[in-house]
Design a protein around this motif. Sequence first.
Motif, PDB file in Angstrom:
ATOM      1  N   VAL A   1      -8.497  10.703  -0.303  1.00 26.48           N
ATOM      2  CA  VAL A   1      -7.489  11.078  -1.302  1.00 26.48           C
ATOM      3  C   VAL A   1      -6.979   9.861  -2.083  1.00 26.48           C
ATOM      4  CG1 VAL A   1      -5.201  12.125  -1.626  1.00 26.48           C
ATOM      5  CG2 VAL A   1      -6.765  13.056   0.092  1.00 26.48           C
ATOM      6  N   ASN A   2      -6.714   8.780  -1.369  1.00 20.65           N
ATOM      7  CA  ASN A   2      -6.109   7.587  -1.974  1.00 20.65           C
ATOM      8  C   ASN A   2      -6.879   6.333  -1.612  1.00 20.65           C
ATOM      9  OD1 ASN A   2      -3.518   8.647  -3.110  1.00 20.65           O
ATOM     10  ND2 ASN A   2      -3.170   9.206  -0.973  1.00 20.65           N
ATOM     11  N   GLU A   3      -6.650   5.287  -2.414  1.00 21.70           N
ATOM     12  CA  GLU A   3      -7.036   3.944  -2.004  1.00 21.70           C
ATOM     13  C   GLU A   3      -5.745   3.207  -1.694  1.00 21.70           C
ATOM     14  OE1 GLU A   3      -9.130   1.623  -4.943  1.00 21.70           O
ATOM     15  OE2 GLU A   3      -8.041   2.545  -6.574  1.00 21.70           O
ATOM     16  N   TYR A   4      -5.844   2.225  -0.825  1.00 26.43           N
ATOM     17  CA  TYR A   4      -4.672   1.529  -0.314  1.00 26.43           C
ATOM     18  C   TYR A   4      -4.907   0.032  -0.355  1.00 26.43           C
ATOM     19  CZ  TYR A   4      -3.908   6.122   1.796  1.00 26.43           C
ATOM     20  OH  TYR A   4      -3.756   7.468   1.994  1.00 26.43           O
ATOM     21  N   ARG A   5      -3.815  -0.685  -0.324  1.00 28.22           N
ATOM     22  CA  ARG A   5      -3.858  -2.123  -0.092  1.00 28.22           C
ATOM     23  C   ARG A   5      -2.481  -2.528   0.392  1.00 28.22           C
ATOM     24  NH1 ARG A   5      -5.007  -5.265  -5.473  1.00 28.22           N
ATOM     25  NH2 ARG A   5      -6.290  -6.285  -3.915  1.00 28.22           N
ATOM     26  N   HIS A   6      -2.429  -3.652   1.057  1.00 26.88           N
ATOM     27  CA  HIS A   6      -1.128  -4.196   1.422  1.00 26.88           C
ATOM     28  C   HIS A   6      -1.001  -5.596   0.834  1.00 26.88           C
ATOM     29  CE1 HIS A   6      -3.782  -5.162   4.855  1.00 26.88           C
ATOM     30  NE2 HIS A   6      -3.127  -6.295   4.887  1.00 26.88           N
ATOM     31  N   VAL A   7       0.242  -5.951   0.594  1.00 22.59           N
ATOM     32  CA  VAL A   7       0.567  -7.227  -0.034  1.00 22.59           C
ATOM     33  C   VAL A   7       1.543  -7.943   0.890  1.00 22.59           C
ATOM     34  CG1 VAL A   7       1.664  -8.305  -2.038  1.00 22.59           C
ATOM     35  CG2 VAL A   7       0.207  -6.286  -2.351  1.00 22.59           C
TER      36      VAL A   7
ATOM     37  N   GLN B   1      -1.141  -6.653  -9.765  1.00 21.84           N
ATOM     38  CA  GLN B   1      -2.262  -5.764  -9.507  1.00 21.84           C
ATOM     39  C   GLN B   1      -2.380  -4.799 -10.680  1.00 21.84           C
ATOM     40  OE1 GLN B   1      -1.608  -4.009  -5.652  1.00 21.84           O
ATOM     41  NE2 GLN B   1       0.456  -3.397  -6.127  1.00 21.84           N
ATOM     42  N   SER B   2      -3.533  -4.146 -10.754  1.00 21.67           N
ATOM     43  CA  SER B   2      -3.784  -3.242 -11.873  1.00 21.67           C
ATOM     44  C   SER B   2      -2.843  -2.040 -11.823  1.00 21.67           C
ATOM     45  CB  SER B   2      -5.255  -2.801 -11.866  1.00 21.67           C
ATOM     46  OG  SER B   2      -5.573  -2.223 -10.620  1.00 21.67           O
ATOM     47  N   ARG B   3      -2.903  -1.225 -12.846  1.00 18.73           N
ATOM     48  CA  ARG B   3      -1.984  -0.095 -12.977  1.00 18.73           C
ATOM     49  C   ARG B   3      -2.289   1.026 -11.990  1.00 18.73           C
ATOM     50  NH1 ARG B   3       1.029  -0.301 -17.841  1.00 18.73           N
ATOM     51  NH2 ARG B   3       0.282  -1.958 -19.186  1.00 18.73           N
ATOM     52  N   GLY B   4      -1.255   1.811 -11.722  1.00 21.22           N
ATOM     53  CA  GLY B   4      -1.415   2.995 -10.906  1.00 21.22           C
ATOM     54  C   GLY B   4      -0.991   2.841  -9.452  1.00 21.22           C
ATOM     55  N   TRP B   5      -0.695   1.630  -9.015  1.00 21.16           N
ATOM     56  CA  TRP B   5      -0.293   1.410  -7.632  1.00 21.16           C
ATOM     57  C   TRP B   5       1.154   1.814  -7.423  1.00 21.16           C
ATOM     58  CZ3 TRP B   5      -3.765   0.582  -3.994  1.00 21.16           C
ATOM     59  CH2 TRP B   5      -4.993   0.038  -4.357  1.00 21.16           C
ATOM     60  N   GLN B   6       1.435   2.387  -6.264  1.00 22.81           N
ATOM     61  CA  GLN B   6       2.782   2.835  -5.907  1.00 22.81           C
ATOM     62  C   GLN B   6       3.146   2.248  -4.545  1.00 22.81           C
ATOM     63  OE1 GLN B   6       2.936   6.952  -4.748  1.00 22.81           O
ATOM     64  NE2 GLN B   6       5.069   7.130  -5.319  1.00 22.81           N
ATOM     65  N   HIS B   7       4.321   1.643  -4.463  1.00 20.20           N
ATOM     66  CA  HIS B   7       4.844   1.192  -3.170  1.00 20.20           C
ATOM     67  C   HIS B   7       5.273   2.457  -2.437  1.00 20.20           C
ATOM     68  CE1 HIS B   7       8.299  -1.007  -0.887  1.00 20.20           C
ATOM     69  NE2 HIS B   7       7.173  -1.064  -0.185  1.00 20.20           N
TER      70      HIS B   7
ATOM     71  N   HIS C   1       8.108  -7.836   5.154  1.00 16.31           N
ATOM     72  CA  HIS C   1       7.505  -8.704   4.140  1.00 16.31           C
ATOM     73  C   HIS C   1       6.117  -8.208   3.732  1.00 16.31           C
ATOM     74  CE1 HIS C   1       5.863 -10.208   7.888  1.00 16.31           C
ATOM     75  NE2 HIS C   1       4.908 -10.823   7.200  1.00 16.31           N
ATOM     76  N   ILE C   2       5.636  -7.137   4.374  1.00 13.95           N
ATOM     77  CA  ILE C   2       4.346  -6.544   4.009  1.00 13.95           C
ATOM     78  C   ILE C   2       4.620  -5.251   3.241  1.00 13.95           C
ATOM     79  CG2 ILE C   2       2.187  -5.564   4.846  1.00 13.95           C
ATOM     80  CD1 ILE C   2       2.434  -7.396   7.294  1.00 13.95           C
ATOM     81  N   LEU C   3       4.228  -5.242   1.970  1.00 15.62           N
ATOM     82  CA  LEU C   3       4.408  -4.066   1.125  1.00 15.62           C
ATOM     83  C   LEU C   3       3.143  -3.216   1.189  1.00 15.62           C
ATOM     84  CD1 LEU C   3       5.991  -5.703  -2.062  1.00 15.62           C
ATOM     85  CD2 LEU C   3       7.145  -4.820  -0.019  1.00 15.62           C
ATOM     86  N   LEU C   4       3.314  -1.918   1.361  1.00 14.69           N
ATOM     87  CA  LEU C   4       2.194  -0.982   1.454  1.00 14.69           C
ATOM     88  C   LEU C   4       2.081  -0.218   0.139  1.00 14.69           C
ATOM     89  CD1 LEU C   4       3.009   0.335   5.031  1.00 14.69           C
ATOM     90  CD2 LEU C   4       1.401  -1.473   4.397  1.00 14.69           C
ATOM     91  N   PHE C   5       0.890  -0.271  -0.461  1.00 13.93           N
ATOM     92  CA  PHE C   5       0.646   0.373  -1.751  1.00 13.93           C
ATOM     93  C   PHE C   5      -0.476   1.396  -1.632  1.00 13.93           C
ATOM     94  CE2 PHE C   5       2.591  -3.615  -2.963  1.00 13.93           C
ATOM     95  CZ  PHE C   5       3.420  -3.255  -4.018  1.00 13.93           C
TER      96      PHE C   5
END
Length: 105
Positions: free
Chosen positions: A18-24, A52-58, A67-71
């Motif tokens: 459904v989604n792609e994810y990344r953490h910062v 980061q590119s558009r469309g990412w949501q925290h 200190h780790i943000l999940l997108f």
Amino acid sequence: MSSSASRIEYSEKYADDVNEYRHVILPKEIAKTLPKSRLLTESEWRGIGVQQSRGWQHYAIHRPEPHILLFRRALGTDPQSGRVVPELERQAREEYKNQFGILRK
């Protein structure tokens, strides 16, 4: 770019069907300035130096490590517009299916 912003670390992207994810991972001095009880808006996370590119949501706060943000963003999101493109979504779902052999309905 501030020296703190230059020390922001970005994970590789990972996905489900459904989604792609990344953490910062933010330097602790930046993380200390963030609100503790709510998610960041796009303008807020961009304002602290996250790039980061558009469309990412925290989408979540990881309380043990704030200190780790999940997108996340929907599969098939055009990185320039931030909008889901049906053909990109179909391709991404097909790639996921080929890699893992499963899809949720």
